[in-house]
Write a protein that holds these residues in place. Structure first.
Motif, PDB file in Angstrom:
ATOM      1  N   ILE A 129      -5.033   2.113  -3.218  1.00  0.00           N
ATOM      2  CA  ILE A 129      -4.764   2.375  -4.632  1.00  0.00           C
ATOM      3  C   ILE A 129      -5.459   3.672  -5.016  1.00  0.00           C
ATOM      4  O   ILE A 129      -6.634   3.874  -4.680  1.00  0.00           O
ATOM      5  CB  ILE A 129      -5.297   1.242  -5.537  1.00  0.00           C
ATOM      6  CG1 ILE A 129      -4.754  -0.121  -5.096  1.00  0.00           C
ATOM      7  CG2 ILE A 129      -4.961   1.510  -7.005  1.00  0.00           C
ATOM      8  CD1 ILE A 129      -5.459  -1.302  -5.774  1.00  0.00           C
ATOM      9  N   SER A 130      -4.753   4.565  -5.691  1.00  0.00           N
ATOM     10  CA  SER A 130      -5.410   5.747  -6.248  1.00  0.00           C
ATOM     11  C   SER A 130      -4.668   6.184  -7.495  1.00  0.00           C
ATOM     12  O   SER A 130      -3.633   5.625  -7.849  1.00  0.00           O
ATOM     13  CB  SER A 130      -5.482   6.887  -5.225  1.00  0.00           C
ATOM     14  OG  SER A 130      -4.224   7.502  -5.014  1.00  0.00           O
ATOM     15  N   GLN A 131      -5.239   7.180  -8.176  1.00  0.00           N
ATOM     16  CA  GLN A 131      -4.658   7.699  -9.410  1.00  0.00           C
ATOM     17  C   GLN A 131      -4.112   9.093  -9.175  1.00  0.00           C
ATOM     18  O   GLN A 131      -4.609   9.814  -8.311  1.00  0.00           O
ATOM     19  CB  GLN A 131      -5.730   7.783 -10.501  1.00  0.00           C
ATOM     20  CG  GLN A 131      -6.451   6.480 -10.800  1.00  0.00           C
ATOM     21  CD  GLN A 131      -7.683   6.721 -11.666  1.00  0.00           C
ATOM     22  OE1 GLN A 131      -7.651   6.502 -12.862  1.00  0.00           O
ATOM     23  NE2 GLN A 131      -8.763   7.174 -11.058  1.00  0.00           N
TER      24      GLN A 131
ATOM     25  N   TYR B 261      -4.187  11.497  -0.991  1.00  0.00           N
ATOM     26  CA  TYR B 261      -2.968  12.025  -0.382  1.00  0.00           C
ATOM     27  C   TYR B 261      -2.644  11.229   0.878  1.00  0.00           C
ATOM     28  O   TYR B 261      -3.328  11.336   1.896  1.00  0.00           O
ATOM     29  CB  TYR B 261      -3.128  13.514  -0.067  1.00  0.00           C
ATOM     30  CG  TYR B 261      -3.154  14.384  -1.292  1.00  0.00           C
ATOM     31  CD1 TYR B 261      -1.985  14.650  -1.998  1.00  0.00           C
ATOM     32  CD2 TYR B 261      -4.343  14.922  -1.770  1.00  0.00           C
ATOM     33  CE1 TYR B 261      -1.997  15.444  -3.144  1.00  0.00           C
ATOM     34  CE2 TYR B 261      -4.366  15.721  -2.913  1.00  0.00           C
ATOM     35  CZ  TYR B 261      -3.192  15.974  -3.595  1.00  0.00           C
ATOM     36  OH  TYR B 261      -3.214  16.752  -4.731  1.00  0.00           O
ATOM     37  N   MET B 262      -1.604  10.419   0.780  1.00  0.00           N
ATOM     38  CA  MET B 262      -1.199   9.572   1.902  1.00  0.00           C
ATOM     39  C   MET B 262      -0.151  10.319   2.717  1.00  0.00           C
ATOM     40  O   MET B 262       1.048  10.224   2.468  1.00  0.00           O
ATOM     41  CB  MET B 262      -0.691   8.230   1.399  1.00  0.00           C
ATOM     42  CG  MET B 262      -1.773   7.384   0.738  1.00  0.00           C
ATOM     43  SD  MET B 262      -3.176   7.040   1.829  1.00  0.00           S
ATOM     44  CE  MET B 262      -2.369   6.047   3.088  1.00  0.00           C
ATOM     45  N   THR B 263      -0.634  11.088   3.675  1.00  0.00           N
ATOM     46  CA  THR B 263       0.198  11.918   4.524  1.00  0.00           C
ATOM     47  C   THR B 263       0.711  11.118   5.719  1.00  0.00           C
ATOM     48  O   THR B 263       0.265   9.999   5.983  1.00  0.00           O
ATOM     49  CB  THR B 263      -0.609  13.117   5.026  1.00  0.00           C
ATOM     50  OG1 THR B 263      -1.727  12.616   5.794  1.00  0.00           O
ATOM     51  CG2 THR B 263      -1.144  13.949   3.860  1.00  0.00           C
ATOM     52  N   ALA B 264       1.613  11.735   6.465  1.00  0.00           N
ATOM     53  CA  ALA B 264       2.117  11.081   7.678  1.00  0.00           C
ATOM     54  C   ALA B 264       0.985  10.801   8.655  1.00  0.00           C
ATOM     55  O   ALA B 264       0.977   9.762   9.338  1.00  0.00           O
ATOM     56  CB  ALA B 264       3.182  11.967   8.326  1.00  0.00           C
ATOM     57  N   GLU B 265       0.008  11.703   8.721  1.00  0.00           N
ATOM     58  CA  GLU B 265      -1.137  11.501   9.610  1.00  0.00           C
ATOM     59  C   GLU B 265      -1.933  10.266   9.204  1.00  0.00           C
ATOM     60  O   GLU B 265      -2.407   9.509  10.067  1.00  0.00           O
ATOM     61  CB  GLU B 265      -2.036  12.731   9.596  1.00  0.00           C
ATOM     62  CG  GLU B 265      -1.425  13.976  10.224  1.00  0.00           C
ATOM     63  CD  GLU B 265      -0.390  14.665   9.344  1.00  0.00           C
ATOM     64  OE1 GLU B 265       0.363  15.499   9.873  1.00  0.00           O
ATOM     65  OE2 GLU B 265      -0.336  14.358   8.129  1.00  0.00           O
ATOM     66  N   ARG B 266      -2.073  10.050   7.919  1.00  0.00           N
ATOM     67  CA  ARG B 266      -2.806   8.865   7.466  1.00  0.00           C
ATOM     68  C   ARG B 266      -2.001   7.587   7.688  1.00  0.00           C
ATOM     69  O   ARG B 266      -2.570   6.539   8.005  1.00  0.00           O
ATOM     70  CB  ARG B 266      -3.207   9.030   5.994  1.00  0.00           C
ATOM     71  CG  ARG B 266      -4.433   9.916   5.842  1.00  0.00           C
ATOM     72  CD  ARG B 266      -4.856  10.151   4.423  1.00  0.00           C
ATOM     73  NE  ARG B 266      -6.226  10.647   4.395  1.00  0.00           N
ATOM     74  CZ  ARG B 266      -6.798  11.250   3.354  1.00  0.00           C
ATOM     75  NH1 ARG B 266      -6.094  11.442   2.229  1.00  0.00           N
ATOM     76  NH2 ARG B 266      -8.046  11.667   3.416  1.00  0.00           N
ATOM     77  N   PHE B 267      -0.699   7.653   7.539  1.00  0.00           N
ATOM     78  CA  PHE B 267       0.118   6.486   7.860  1.00  0.00           C
ATOM     79  C   PHE B 267      -0.059   6.093   9.321  1.00  0.00           C
ATOM     80  O   PHE B 267      -0.101   4.908   9.656  1.00  0.00           O
ATOM     81  CB  PHE B 267       1.598   6.766   7.559  1.00  0.00           C
ATOM     82  CG  PHE B 267       1.998   6.502   6.142  1.00  0.00           C
ATOM     83  CD1 PHE B 267       2.325   5.218   5.725  1.00  0.00           C
ATOM     84  CD2 PHE B 267       2.054   7.535   5.218  1.00  0.00           C
ATOM     85  CE1 PHE B 267       2.696   4.970   4.405  1.00  0.00           C
ATOM     86  CE2 PHE B 267       2.426   7.298   3.903  1.00  0.00           C
ATOM     87  CZ  PHE B 267       2.747   6.011   3.494  1.00  0.00           C
ATOM     88  N   ALA B 268      -0.170   7.078  10.191  1.00  0.00           N
ATOM     89  CA  ALA B 268      -0.329   6.793  11.616  1.00  0.00           C
ATOM     90  C   ALA B 268      -1.640   6.071  11.903  1.00  0.00           C
ATOM     91  O   ALA B 268      -1.726   5.259  12.839  1.00  0.00           O
ATOM     92  CB  ALA B 268      -0.256   8.091  12.417  1.00  0.00           C
TER      93      ALA B 268
ATOM     94  N   ASP C 172       4.049  11.150  -5.879  1.00  0.00           N
ATOM     95  CA  ASP C 172       4.305  12.256  -4.968  1.00  0.00           C
ATOM     96  C   ASP C 172       3.138  12.535  -4.037  1.00  0.00           C
ATOM     97  O   ASP C 172       3.297  13.247  -3.043  1.00  0.00           O
ATOM     98  CB  ASP C 172       4.627  13.518  -5.770  1.00  0.00           C
ATOM     99  CG  ASP C 172       3.599  13.762  -6.867  1.00  0.00           C
ATOM    100  OD1 ASP C 172       2.640  14.497  -6.628  1.00  0.00           O
ATOM    101  OD2 ASP C 172       3.758  13.175  -7.956  1.00  0.00           O
ATOM    102  N   HIS C 173       1.937  12.007  -4.334  1.00  0.00           N
ATOM    103  CA  HIS C 173       0.820  12.194  -3.415  1.00  0.00           C
ATOM    104  C   HIS C 173       0.958  11.312  -2.177  1.00  0.00           C
ATOM    105  O   HIS C 173       0.142  11.396  -1.259  1.00  0.00           O
ATOM    106  CB  HIS C 173      -0.515  11.926  -4.120  1.00  0.00           C
ATOM    107  CG  HIS C 173      -0.605  10.597  -4.788  1.00  0.00           C
ATOM    108  ND1 HIS C 173      -0.122  10.372  -6.054  1.00  0.00           N
ATOM    109  CD2 HIS C 173      -1.118   9.417  -4.374  1.00  0.00           C
ATOM    110  CE1 HIS C 173      -0.340   9.111  -6.401  1.00  0.00           C
ATOM    111  NE2 HIS C 173      -0.932   8.509  -5.390  1.00  0.00           N
ATOM    112  N   THR C 174       1.980  10.481  -2.153  1.00  0.00           N
ATOM    113  CA  THR C 174       2.329   9.721  -0.960  1.00  0.00           C
ATOM    114  C   THR C 174       3.542  10.360  -0.289  1.00  0.00           C
ATOM    115  O   THR C 174       4.506  10.732  -0.968  1.00  0.00           O
ATOM    116  CB  THR C 174       2.659   8.260  -1.330  1.00  0.00           C
ATOM    117  OG1 THR C 174       1.454   7.610  -1.763  1.00  0.00           O
ATOM    118  CG2 THR C 174       3.229   7.493  -0.144  1.00  0.00           C
TER     119      THR C 174
END
Length: 399
Positions: free
Chosen positions: A95-97, A103-110, A126-128
């Motif tokens: 959860i964030s504001q 920033y939930m980037t593809a690298e973080r999803f991995a 959009d930060h996701t």
């Protein structure tokens, strides 16, 4: 048990408040389109307190821990050894504001193999990386409408601050001066100007309604045209292109979401179509605008002023040129995180979590991505793809 990582902005520099300016918190009964305010089964906070900073915890700790879940609250989200990346591998919910985005980037999803849901405490996801969310079958939700009216009020305030040259005039007083000529040499009446909004959704339409009593000429563009009755009620002129809108507008306000189709829509080329001396207000997302093109337009006089409540990335580096460019009315991203709005989006996050843990449907108007595709309001407002590129620059804020 689920692990929830909650990313919030830091507490006030002089400590978490022990008292507040007001004793009560007036709230609307419902939103203008009839949508109800968030309806969680309960809340564990007093409306009107600071919920959006780390110590406020969105009022979630008691609820989550009493149900056996683990809550990690941090402001550390960027750079080497940040807390968010450390906690991601076994996090189920992030959860964030928008004001202090994780920033939930593809690298973080991995890295986040157990991730099931990302929640925006506010509006704008959009930060996701929405494309990555779809590919990883992660639900993305936000508390739609919770702070739309708050942002619209900020837009009107920003327009008036620019057109009336308010901030420089205020600064002369704080410097001990009485420099009337310096103040009014860039001050105009808003009355009779042409004001155009890029997008007329919840925020844009509210801006148009708030501006109507100022006796301005109102314009809008949107891929979803408003009903004819609304156009007649507000005497609106519809534009199908950005060029058509900006050619006639003395003031342009951006109220559209950020996604690949809108990224850098305001750039060196499109700014040439603006009226010389127009004002631009952006409370939507910083990445709608090309950073350096805005600076150049202010320096050349193509723009008479720029008011932005949004930056990219957030927080911006200390040497970000928007901090020092001429004729600006920049603020940190505060428009949608008033204490009034916080009470609504904290309750909305609680509602979303209750639905998730009780296997009940999340409101359609809160959904951005579900079951591997854009859903709910996301299907209406976003496009597939990713708008998080360059977000690693947020790590420069403290350098």
């Amino acid at each position: 048990m689920a692990k929830i990582v909650l990313v919030l902005y830091d507490d006030p520099m002089d400590g978490y408040p022990t008292s507040y300016a007001r004793d009560d918190l007036p709230q609307p009964e419902r939103y203008p389109d009839g949508q109800t305010l968030p309806t969680p089964k309960a809340i564990d906070f007093k409306p009107g307190v600071l919920l959006g900073s780390v110590s406020g915890e969105l009022g979630l700790r008691q609820y989550l821990e009493s149900n056996g879940h683990q809550l990690i609250v941090t402001s550390s989200k960027d750079g080497a050894s940040n807390v968010l990346d450390k906690e991601l591998p076994d996090a189920e919910i992030v959860i964030s504001q928008p004001f202090w985005p994780a920033y939930m980037t593809a690298e973080r999803f991995a890295k986040a193999e157990k991730l099931k849901m990302i929640v925006t405490a506010g509006i704008g996801s959009d930060h996701t990386d929405l494309q990555a969310a779809m590919e990883h079958n992660v639900t993305v939700a936000e508390v739609t409408y919770c702070n739309s009216n708050a942002v619209a009020e900020h837009v009107v305030m920003s327009i008036l601050a620019l057109v009336r040259n308010f901030i420089p005039s205020h600064n002369w007083i704080t410097k001990g001066g009485w420099n009337i000529a310096d103040c009014v040499s860039r001050s105009y009446d808003l009355e009779a100007m042409n004001v155009g909004t890029v997008a007329a959704g919840r925020i844009g339409l509210r801006v148009l309604r708030l501006l109507k009593p100022f006796d301005v000429k109102l314009h809008y563009m949107d891929r979803h045209r408003l009903p004819e009755a609304v156009e007649k009620e507000l005497d609106l002129t519809y534009h199908s292109t950005l060029e058509s809108l900006t050619k006639v507008s003395d003031v342009v306000t951006l109220n559209c979401p950020l996604h690949p189709e809108t990224e850098h829509m305001i750039n060196e080329k499109t700014l040439k179509n603006f009226k010389r001396g127009a004002y631009l207000v952006n409370t939507a997302r910083g990445k709608l605008c090309d950073r350096d093109a805005i600076v150049s337009a202010l320096e050349s006089g193509q723009l008479a002023g720029y008011a932005g409540d949004v930056w990219f990335p957030q927080p911006p580096a200390n040497d970000h040129p928007w901090r020092t460019m001429p004729y600006h009315a920049m603020t940190p991203h505060i428009s949608g995180t008033s204490l009034s709005a916080q009470a609504r989006y904290a309750a909305g996050v609680r509602e979303i979590l209750e639905c998730y843990f009780e296997n009940r449907p999340i409101r359609n108007e809160y959904l951005i991505v579900q079951n591997g595709q854009l859903a709910g309001v996301g299907a209406h407002s976003y496009s597939k793809g990713n708008a998080t590129g360059g977000s690693e620059e947020a790590a420069k804020f403290k350098k």
